[in-house]
Design an enzyme around this catalytic site. Structure first.
Site, PDB file in Angstrom:
ATOM      1  N   HIS A  13       0.879  -1.192   0.000  1.00 49.79           N
ATOM      2  CA  HIS A  13       0.000   0.000   0.000  1.00 49.79           C
ATOM      3  C   HIS A  13       0.906   1.228   0.000  1.00 49.79           C
ATOM      4  O   HIS A  13       1.489   1.581   1.013  1.00 49.79           O
ATOM      5  CB  HIS A  13      -0.901   0.003   1.237  1.00 49.79           C
ATOM      6  CG  HIS A  13      -1.855   1.163   1.259  1.00 49.79           C
ATOM      7  ND1 HIS A  13      -3.209   1.020   1.481  1.00 49.79           N
ATOM      8  CD2 HIS A  13      -1.668   2.496   1.087  1.00 49.79           C
ATOM      9  CE1 HIS A  13      -3.798   2.202   1.448  1.00 49.79           C
ATOM     10  NE2 HIS A  13      -2.871   3.127   1.211  1.00 49.79           N
ATOM     11  N   HIS A  15       1.694   5.294  -1.727  1.00 47.51           N
ATOM     12  CA  HIS A  15       1.320   6.479  -2.520  1.00 47.51           C
ATOM     13  C   HIS A  15       2.582   7.056  -3.139  1.00 47.51           C
ATOM     14  O   HIS A  15       3.486   7.490  -2.416  1.00 47.51           O
ATOM     15  CB  HIS A  15       0.650   7.532  -1.636  1.00 47.51           C
ATOM     16  CG  HIS A  15      -0.625   7.049  -1.025  1.00 47.51           C
ATOM     17  ND1 HIS A  15      -1.847   7.197  -1.640  1.00 47.51           N
ATOM     18  CD2 HIS A  15      -0.871   6.381   0.128  1.00 47.51           C
ATOM     19  CE1 HIS A  15      -2.796   6.651  -0.883  1.00 47.51           C
ATOM     20  NE2 HIS A  15      -2.228   6.156   0.198  1.00 47.51           N
ATOM     21  N   LYS A  95      -8.894  -0.174  -5.963  1.00 45.33           N
ATOM     22  CA  LYS A  95      -8.939   0.434  -4.636  1.00 45.33           C
ATOM     23  C   LYS A  95     -10.242   1.202  -4.446  1.00 45.33           C
ATOM     24  O   LYS A  95     -10.539   2.124  -5.216  1.00 45.33           O
ATOM     25  CB  LYS A  95      -7.743   1.381  -4.467  1.00 45.33           C
ATOM     26  CG  LYS A  95      -7.754   2.189  -3.173  1.00 45.33           C
ATOM     27  CD  LYS A  95      -7.530   1.303  -1.941  1.00 45.33           C
ATOM     28  CE  LYS A  95      -7.718   2.083  -0.654  1.00 45.33           C
ATOM     29  NZ  LYS A  95      -6.583   2.908  -0.308  1.00 45.33           N
ATOM     30  N   HIS A 134     -10.433   1.141   1.640  1.00 45.12           N
ATOM     31  CA  HIS A 134     -10.189   2.075   2.742  1.00 45.12           C
ATOM     32  C   HIS A 134     -11.423   1.981   3.633  1.00 45.12           C
ATOM     33  O   HIS A 134     -12.465   2.539   3.312  1.00 45.12           O
ATOM     34  CB  HIS A 134      -9.985   3.497   2.214  1.00 45.12           C
ATOM     35  CG  HIS A 134      -9.653   4.470   3.310  1.00 45.12           C
ATOM     36  ND1 HIS A 134      -8.442   5.113   3.389  1.00 45.12           N
ATOM     37  CD2 HIS A 134     -10.359   4.872   4.394  1.00 45.12           C
ATOM     38  CE1 HIS A 134      -8.415   5.878   4.472  1.00 45.12           C
ATOM     39  NE2 HIS A 134      -9.575   5.753   5.095  1.00 45.12           N
ATOM     40  N   HIS A 168      -4.610  -0.840   5.610  1.00 44.67           N
ATOM     41  CA  HIS A 168      -4.078  -0.127   6.789  1.00 44.67           C
ATOM     42  C   HIS A 168      -4.969  -0.228   8.012  1.00 44.67           C
ATOM     43  O   HIS A 168      -5.467   0.779   8.520  1.00 44.67           O
ATOM     44  CB  HIS A 168      -3.768   1.344   6.474  1.00 44.67           C
ATOM     45  CG  HIS A 168      -4.820   2.071   5.669  1.00 44.67           C
ATOM     46  ND1 HIS A 168      -6.153   2.065   5.999  1.00 44.67           N
ATOM     47  CD2 HIS A 168      -4.722   2.833   4.548  1.00 44.67           C
ATOM     48  CE1 HIS A 168      -6.813   2.785   5.114  1.00 44.67           C
ATOM     49  NE2 HIS A 168      -5.973   3.259   4.227  1.00 44.67           N
ATOM     50  N   ASP A 240       1.511   2.515   3.522  1.00 43.07           N
ATOM     51  CA  ASP A 240       0.653   3.689   3.366  1.00 43.07           C
ATOM     52  C   ASP A 240       1.491   4.956   3.430  1.00 43.07           C
ATOM     53  O   ASP A 240       1.020   6.001   3.903  1.00 43.07           O
ATOM     54  CB  ASP A 240      -0.482   3.719   4.400  1.00 43.07           C
ATOM     55  CG  ASP A 240      -1.558   4.736   4.037  1.00 43.07           C
ATOM     56  OD1 ASP A 240      -1.587   5.195   2.875  1.00 43.07           O
ATOM     57  OD2 ASP A 240      -2.358   5.088   4.916  1.00 43.07           O
TER      58      ASP A 240
END
Ligand code: NCD
Ligand code: ZN
Length: 335
Positions: A13, A15, A95, A134, A168, A240
């Protein structure tokens, strides 16, 4: 000197953003990880085959030696079967964000109407595309994840062949769900194994520890540790790592996201060593992800050593977690 070797670490995970930020952060992940699941919450989000392919190319252009596999994702919408079949070879997962729940999620799902989602989720089940979620409601911030458990149950029951990844996770409620449904899995960050809400707002407010989902109570952290340290077969590491420029974090109206990518493996060694569980770190940081996602990353060996390492104050415009602090492990070599 004490060392610890990790093979093919994976960040499930991540970004990476775009533009100058991508250029700053992607090489940092590519240095110490073999691959990572790249989140699609760009502005605008990654929603078409062209978006996926072009974003992957932009990522690869920032990585000097092609030594890192960006596992691409699409931003969840109710896609039709035909589209999903056409894109399935180019993506690793889709996602899903509840609308407005976190950074760049405005175009997410505003109601979990199973019938409206059925075509997409059934096609994903058949095509073997995992759904990364999420999992937060729009309730009180400390209760959002626990309140979302009913949505996970609804999804898990209605789509038993869909692999659902609770992203997460931060609560004991989410840990308990893991053994309740065979098709539920989870990622856990390193910061949620270390910090609680006290480290965000218990003393001076710490913007670089502020993220979604917010760090919770000590007993939640203990529950996360119990499955991570024992490398429960349904949990994977996902940092994350979510970079924001310094002025968006150190401001009135702080953006959510902890930037941990360059120190993630070092911190994991520290946590696992402190609990005498270093022998399980390989499974948590790579092997479980390989079996859950059925991936076989290229060989990469990271040797970490136990010595003081001062975390840089800034990478480009991004302040990392533990900026300027000394941590106990460092990367010795990468091969
Ligand atoms: C992430 C981001 O900045 O993109 N922020 C965060 O606090 N984790 C989005 C997300 O994963 O929620
Ligand atoms: Zn994220």
């Amino acid at each position: 000197m004490k060392t610890h070797t990790l093979l093919m670490p994976l960040d499930m995970h991540l970004h990476l953003r775009d533009g100058v930020m991508l250029e700053t952060v992607a090489p940092l992940s590519a240095y110490s990880f073999s691959g990572g699941i790249v989140m699609p919450n760009l502005v605008p989000p990654v929603e078409t085959l062209e978006d996926v392919r072009a974003y992957k190319e932009r990522i690869m252009a920032t990585i000097p030696n092609d030594y890192f596999e960006p596992y691409m994702t699409l931003f969840y919408k109710n896609y039709d079967k035909k589209f999903l079949a056409s894109v399935s070879n180019d993506i690793m997962a889709i996602k899903l964000y509840p609308a407005g729940i976190t950074t760049n999620s405005e175009g997410g799902v505003s109601s979990f109407n199973i019938e409206e989602m059925r075509e997409t989720l059934e096609a994903m089940s058949i095509l073997g595309i995992p759904l990364c979620v999420h999992g937060e409601s729009d309730g009180f911030v400390m209760d959002r994840e626990a309140e979302f458990m009913s949505v996970y149950e609804l999804l898990a029951k209605n789509f038993p062949d869909l692999k659902i990844i609770m992203e997460h996770i931060t609560t004991k409620e989410a840990v308990e769900m893991l053994d309740k449904y065979k098709n539920l899995y989870a990622t856990i960050t390193v910061h949620h194994l270390i910090i609680t809400l006290d480290d965000v707002v218990g003393g001076m407010m710490m913007p670089h520890n502020f993220c979604k989902p917010i760090a919770k109570r000590p007993e939640d952290k203990e529950a996360l540790l119990s499955v991570a340290l024992n490398a429960h077969p349904k949990v994977m590491f996902g940092s994350d790592s979510a970079p924001h420029p310094q002025d968006k974090k150190e401001s009135a109206g702080c953006a959510a996201g902890v930037f941990s990518a360059p120190i993630a493996l070092q911190l994991l060694c520290d946590v696992f060593e402190k609990h005498n569980k270093l022998e399980n770190l390989q499974t948590f940081v790579s092997d479980n992800a390989q079996s859950i996602y059925k991936i076989c990353p290229e060989f990469k060996e990271i040797i970490l050593e136990k010595r003081d390492f001062i975390v840089p104050n800034i990478y480009g415009t991004v302040v990392p977690m533990y900026a300027g602090k000394t941590i106990n492990w460092a990367i010795q070599s990468v091969e």
